[in-house]
Design a protein around this motif. Structure first.
Motif, PDB file in Angstrom:
ATOM      1  N   ALA A   1       0.818  -1.196  -0.056  1.00 29.72           N
ATOM      2  CA  ALA A   1      -0.082  -0.133  -0.034  1.00 29.72           C
ATOM      3  C   ALA A   1       0.983   1.312   0.094  1.00 29.72           C
ATOM      4  CB  ALA A   1      -0.889   0.022   1.329  1.00 29.72           C
ATOM      5  N   PHE A   2       0.658   2.180  -0.836  1.00 27.51           N
ATOM      6  CA  PHE A   2       1.196   3.455  -1.001  1.00 27.51           C
ATOM      7  C   PHE A   2       0.633   4.435  -0.483  1.00 27.51           C
ATOM      8  CE2 PHE A   2       2.785   7.221  -3.357  1.00 27.51           C
ATOM      9  CZ  PHE A   2       4.306   6.998  -3.204  1.00 27.51           C
ATOM     10  N   HIS A   3       1.010   5.270   0.553  1.00 32.25           N
ATOM     11  CA  HIS A   3       0.053   6.164   1.303  1.00 32.25           C
ATOM     12  C   HIS A   3       0.400   7.883   1.133  1.00 32.25           C
ATOM     13  CE1 HIS A   3      -1.629   2.755   3.297  1.00 32.25           C
ATOM     14  NE2 HIS A   3      -0.414   2.544   3.899  1.00 32.25           N
ATOM     15  N   TYR A   4       1.492   7.896  -0.017  1.00 33.92           N
ATOM     16  CA  TYR A   4       2.223   9.103   0.132  1.00 33.92           C
ATOM     17  C   TYR A   4       1.599  10.114  -0.958  1.00 33.92           C
ATOM     18  CZ  TYR A   4       5.524   6.753   2.763  1.00 33.92           C
ATOM     19  OH  TYR A   4       6.239   6.241   3.766  1.00 33.92           O
ATOM     20  N   ALA A   5       1.818  11.247  -0.978  1.00 35.01           N
ATOM     21  CA  ALA A   5       1.007  12.474  -1.924  1.00 35.01           C
ATOM     22  C   ALA A   5       1.688  12.003  -3.312  1.00 35.01           C
ATOM     23  CB  ALA A   5       1.357  13.895  -1.580  1.00 35.01           C
ATOM     24  N   PRO A   6       0.742  12.507  -4.269  1.00 35.49           N
ATOM     25  CA  PRO A   6       1.397  12.178  -5.879  1.00 35.49           C
ATOM     26  C   PRO A   6       2.763  12.669  -6.345  1.00 35.49           C
ATOM     27  CG  PRO A   6      -1.007  13.027  -5.742  1.00 35.49           C
ATOM     28  CD  PRO A   6      -0.392  13.043  -4.273  1.00 35.49           C
ATOM     29  N   PRO A   7       3.281  13.744  -5.737  1.00 33.52           N
ATOM     30  CA  PRO A   7       4.656  13.882  -6.233  1.00 33.52           C
ATOM     31  C   PRO A   7       5.522  12.950  -5.933  1.00 33.52           C
ATOM     32  CG  PRO A   7       3.745  15.915  -5.239  1.00 33.52           C
ATOM     33  CD  PRO A   7       2.893  14.721  -5.042  1.00 33.52           C
ATOM     34  N   LEU A   8       5.284  12.181  -4.666  1.00 34.05           N
ATOM     35  CA  LEU A   8       6.300  11.151  -4.271  1.00 34.05           C
ATOM     36  C   LEU A   8       6.235   9.870  -5.295  1.00 34.05           C
ATOM     37  CD1 LEU A   8       8.099  11.095  -1.832  1.00 34.05           C
ATOM     38  CD2 LEU A   8       6.266  12.927  -1.680  1.00 34.05           C
ATOM     39  N   VAL A   9       5.249   9.832  -5.939  1.00 33.21           N
ATOM     40  CA  VAL A   9       5.187   9.033  -7.044  1.00 33.21           C
ATOM     41  C   VAL A   9       6.115   9.067  -8.189  1.00 33.21           C
ATOM     42  CG1 VAL A   9       3.647   7.483  -8.747  1.00 33.21           C
ATOM     43  CG2 VAL A   9       2.749   8.359  -6.530  1.00 33.21           C
ATOM     44  N   TRP A  10       6.554  10.457  -8.470  1.00 28.35           N
ATOM     45  CA  TRP A  10       7.406  10.677  -9.401  1.00 28.35           C
ATOM     46  C   TRP A  10       8.843  10.207  -8.801  1.00 28.35           C
ATOM     47  CZ3 TRP A  10       5.937  16.398 -10.119  1.00 28.35           C
ATOM     48  CH2 TRP A  10       4.600  16.591 -10.829  1.00 28.35           C
ATOM     49  N   LEU A  11       9.075  10.324  -7.535  1.00 34.16           N
ATOM     50  CA  LEU A  11      10.318  10.348  -7.023  1.00 34.16           C
ATOM     51  C   LEU A  11      10.767   8.558  -7.074  1.00 34.16           C
ATOM     52  CD1 LEU A  11      10.791  12.455  -4.030  1.00 34.16           C
ATOM     53  CD2 LEU A  11      11.632  12.839  -6.242  1.00 34.16           C
ATOM     54  N   VAL A  12       9.677   7.772  -6.686  1.00 37.89           N
ATOM     55  CA  VAL A  12      10.059   6.339  -6.467  1.00 37.89           C
ATOM     56  C   VAL A  12       9.910   5.716  -7.995  1.00 37.89           C
ATOM     57  CG1 VAL A  12       9.391   6.548  -4.036  1.00 37.89           C
ATOM     58  CG2 VAL A  12       7.545   5.706  -5.846  1.00 37.89           C
ATOM     59  N   GLY A  13       9.267   6.412  -8.785  1.00 43.10           N
ATOM     60  CA  GLY A  13       8.971   5.757 -10.115  1.00 43.10           C
ATOM     61  C   GLY A  13      10.243   4.910 -10.940  1.00 43.10           C
ATOM     62  N   PRO A  14      11.345   5.714 -10.667  1.00 41.36           N
ATOM     63  CA  PRO A  14      12.592   5.026 -11.634  1.00 41.36           C
ATOM     64  C   PRO A  14      13.255   3.839 -10.658  1.00 41.36           C
ATOM     65  CG  PRO A  14      12.774   7.379 -11.349  1.00 41.36           C
ATOM     66  CD  PRO A  14      11.864   6.923 -10.363  1.00 41.36           C
ATOM     67  N   LEU A  15      12.620   3.432  -9.447  1.00 45.60           N
ATOM     68  CA  LEU A  15      12.942   2.183  -8.750  1.00 45.60           C
ATOM     69  C   LEU A  15      12.711   1.077  -9.657  1.00 45.60           C
ATOM     70  CD1 LEU A  15      12.265   3.378  -5.118  1.00 45.60           C
ATOM     71  CD2 LEU A  15      14.399   3.273  -6.244  1.00 45.60           C
ATOM     72  N   LYS A  16      11.424   1.227 -10.258  1.00 41.09           N
ATOM     73  CA  LYS A  16      10.978  -0.197 -11.021  1.00 41.09           C
ATOM     74  C   LYS A  16      12.012  -0.546 -12.127  1.00 41.09           C
ATOM     75  CE  LYS A  16       6.043   0.254 -10.880  1.00 41.09           C
ATOM     76  NZ  LYS A  16       5.929  -1.259 -10.323  1.00 41.09           N
ATOM     77  N   ALA A  17      12.890   0.154 -12.510  1.00 40.54           N
ATOM     78  CA  ALA A  17      13.854  -0.154 -13.497  1.00 40.54           C
ATOM     79  C   ALA A  17      14.892  -1.154 -12.904  1.00 40.54           C
ATOM     80  CB  ALA A  17      14.706   1.230 -13.976  1.00 40.54           C
ATOM     81  N   VAL A  18      14.890  -1.156 -11.657  1.00 36.01           N
ATOM     82  CA  VAL A  18      15.801  -2.182 -10.927  1.00 36.01           C
ATOM     83  C   VAL A  18      15.248  -3.328 -10.485  1.00 36.01           C
ATOM     84  CG1 VAL A  18      17.839  -2.567  -9.342  1.00 36.01           C
ATOM     85  CG2 VAL A  18      17.347  -0.230 -10.428  1.00 36.01           C
ATOM     86  N   PRO A  19      15.447  -4.625 -10.651  1.00 31.99           N
ATOM     87  CA  PRO A  19      14.726  -5.814 -10.278  1.00 31.99           C
ATOM     88  C   PRO A  19      14.828  -6.075  -8.529  1.00 31.99           C
ATOM     89  CG  PRO A  19      16.593  -6.552 -11.335  1.00 31.99           C
ATOM     90  CD  PRO A  19      16.670  -5.049 -11.748  1.00 31.99           C
ATOM     91  N   TRP A  20      13.764  -6.347  -8.197  1.00 33.10           N
ATOM     92  CA  TRP A  20      13.824  -7.062  -6.800  1.00 33.10           C
ATOM     93  C   TRP A  20      14.463  -8.315  -6.801  1.00 33.10           C
ATOM     94  CZ3 TRP A  20      11.429  -4.251  -2.898  1.00 33.10           C
ATOM     95  CH2 TRP A  20      11.664  -5.127  -1.376  1.00 33.10           C
ATOM     96  N   PRO A  21      15.270  -8.507  -5.657  1.00 35.23           N
ATOM     97  CA  PRO A  21      15.537  -7.508  -4.537  1.00 35.23           C
ATOM     98  C   PRO A  21      16.587  -6.591  -4.656  1.00 35.23           C
ATOM     99  CG  PRO A  21      16.461  -9.714  -4.236  1.00 35.23           C
ATOM    100  CD  PRO A  21      16.131  -9.854  -5.416  1.00 35.23           C
ATOM    101  N   LEU A  22      17.352  -6.514  -5.826  1.00 35.81           N
ATOM    102  CA  LEU A  22      18.386  -5.689  -5.858  1.00 35.81           C
ATOM    103  C   LEU A  22      18.068  -4.247  -5.656  1.00 35.81           C
ATOM    104  CD1 LEU A  22      21.320  -5.045  -6.823  1.00 35.81           C
ATOM    105  CD2 LEU A  22      20.569  -4.776  -9.097  1.00 35.81           C
ATOM    106  N   ALA A  23      16.729  -3.842  -5.951  1.00 30.28           N
ATOM    107  CA  ALA A  23      16.327  -2.580  -5.711  1.00 30.28           C
ATOM    108  C   ALA A  23      16.331  -2.201  -4.157  1.00 30.28           C
ATOM    109  CB  ALA A  23      15.052  -2.447  -6.465  1.00 30.28           C
ATOM    110  N   TYR A  24      15.982  -3.403  -3.392  1.00 35.87           N
ATOM    111  CA  TYR A  24      16.270  -3.022  -2.066  1.00 35.87           C
ATOM    112  C   TYR A  24      17.315  -2.809  -1.609  1.00 35.87           C
ATOM    113  CZ  TYR A  24      16.276  -4.114   2.758  1.00 35.87           C
ATOM    114  OH  TYR A  24      16.678  -3.943   4.331  1.00 35.87           O
ATOM    115  N   TRP A  25      18.189  -3.585  -1.820  1.00 35.53           N
ATOM    116  CA  TRP A  25      19.650  -3.420  -1.440  1.00 35.53           C
ATOM    117  C   TRP A  25      20.192  -2.069  -1.760  1.00 35.53           C
ATOM    118  CZ3 TRP A  25      20.727  -5.873   2.625  1.00 35.53           C
ATOM    119  CH2 TRP A  25      20.157  -7.263   2.928  1.00 35.53           C
ATOM    120  N   LEU A  26      19.919  -1.641  -2.920  1.00 32.68           N
ATOM    121  CA  LEU A  26      20.391   0.090  -3.447  1.00 32.68           C
ATOM    122  C   LEU A  26      19.900   0.653  -2.424  1.00 32.68           C
ATOM    123  CD1 LEU A  26      20.226  -0.510  -7.240  1.00 32.68           C
ATOM    124  CD2 LEU A  26      22.400  -0.670  -5.832  1.00 32.68           C
TER     125      LEU A  26
END
Length: 297
Positions: free
Chosen positions: A92-117
């Motif tokens: 569940a994502f609870h943050y305001a819409p501008p935060l969606v822009w910030l975290v959007g690029p994270l999808k380019a990295v596969p899980w779980p590598l994204a978490y460790w980064l």
């Protein structure tokens, strides 16, 4: 002062009535005075090093089990087209819409590598905040828990510290979890009008731009947070309505007494949901106290 004392010198031996010497030298006092800070510094370093070892051990124990990145997964998996589709629980994502822009690029990295980064980023933020006390802060269980969950409380701590030097950083406080925006009272009470204008104006500009680009997520977000109800073991169940006035009073007191470090507990109390790892914001105390010492030295 007797003639004997005068002949012996004010830094030498002072003789009593019987003529027996009493060693009360200024040099000894100076050595004693100078020794105390050295001893104190040694104790502080030893305490820091012991806490650092304990912190690394606690982090190892915390990270040993599964489930790392429980909070971060919501940032990584959020759907920009419908960020509030998951109402509660995992993802569940609870943050305001501008935060969606910030975290959007994270999808380019596969899980779980994204978490460790992300884990590495949070560690860098911790080091930036606490410097040589970074590892020692790991002995504070909420900090190790924050790294495990991958939330943004350390980023909030960094934004708080930056906002006092660069008020534009205030936007992250106001738009990440919203209620920590109470720190704007700091500028108001201190009559720092330019900083207040930059802080509030910057946050307002981000909101305006995001709304103009896409207004519908804002309506969805308001609906989402109005219906949010979390019940979890690591949630400190003190209502925001109780905590928020205390947080505001702490900010006012901090501003009036020039004790910026008090802003850290104020932000903790103002968090919309007071999670156990939300206490990681208290790491900001270290850089705020250091900044205060530099200003008054």
């Amino acid at each position: 002062m007797t003639d004997h004392a005068a002949r012996d010198g004010t830094i030498g031996v002072v003789r009593g009535v019987t003529g027996a010497p009493r060693m009360r030298t200024v040099n000894a006092s100076i050595r004693l005075f100078r020794g105390r800070p050295l001893e104190t510094a040694t104790v502080i370093r030893a305490t820091r090093d012991a806490l650092s070892i304990a912190g690394l051990l606690l982090l190892f124990i915390t990270m040993r089990g599964g489930g790392q990145g429980y909070d971060f997964y919501a940032y990584w998996s959020v759907n920009p087209a419908d960020p509030y589709a998951i109402k509660e629980g995992f993802g569940a994502f609870h943050y305001a819409p501008p935060l969606v822009w910030l975290v959007g690029p994270l999808k380019a990295v596969p899980w779980p590598l994204a978490y460790w980064l992300w884990f590495g980023l949070l560690m860098l933020v911790l080091v930036w905040l606490a410097r040589d006390w970074a590892l020692a802060w790991l002995a504070f269980p909420p900090v190790a828990s924050e790294l495990f969950h991958g939330n943004i409380h350390l980023l909030i701590a960094a934004a708080l510290v930056l906002s006092l030097r660069r008020p534009v950083a205030y936007w992250f406080l106001a738009l990440s979890k919203v209620s920590p925006g109470v720190t704007a009272l700091w500028y108001l009470v201190r009559r720092e009008w330019r900083s207040l204008a930059v802080a509030v104006g910057g946050a307002g500009l981000v909101v305006a731009v995001a709304f103009l680009i896409s207004p519908s997520p804002w309506i969805a977000w308001l609906t989402h947070i109005s219906s949010e109800a979390n019940h979890a073991p690591n949630l400190i169940a003190i209502p925001l309505a109780v905590r928020m006035p205390i947080a505001a009073l702490l900010v006012v007191y901090a501003a009036r007494t020039d004790r910026a470090w008090i802003l850290a507990p104020a932000v903790v109390l103002s968090l919309p949901l007071l999670w156990f790892h939300g206490l990681a914001v208290l790491v900001a105390i270290t850089p705020l106290i250091r900044a205060s010492h530099r200003e008054h030295s």
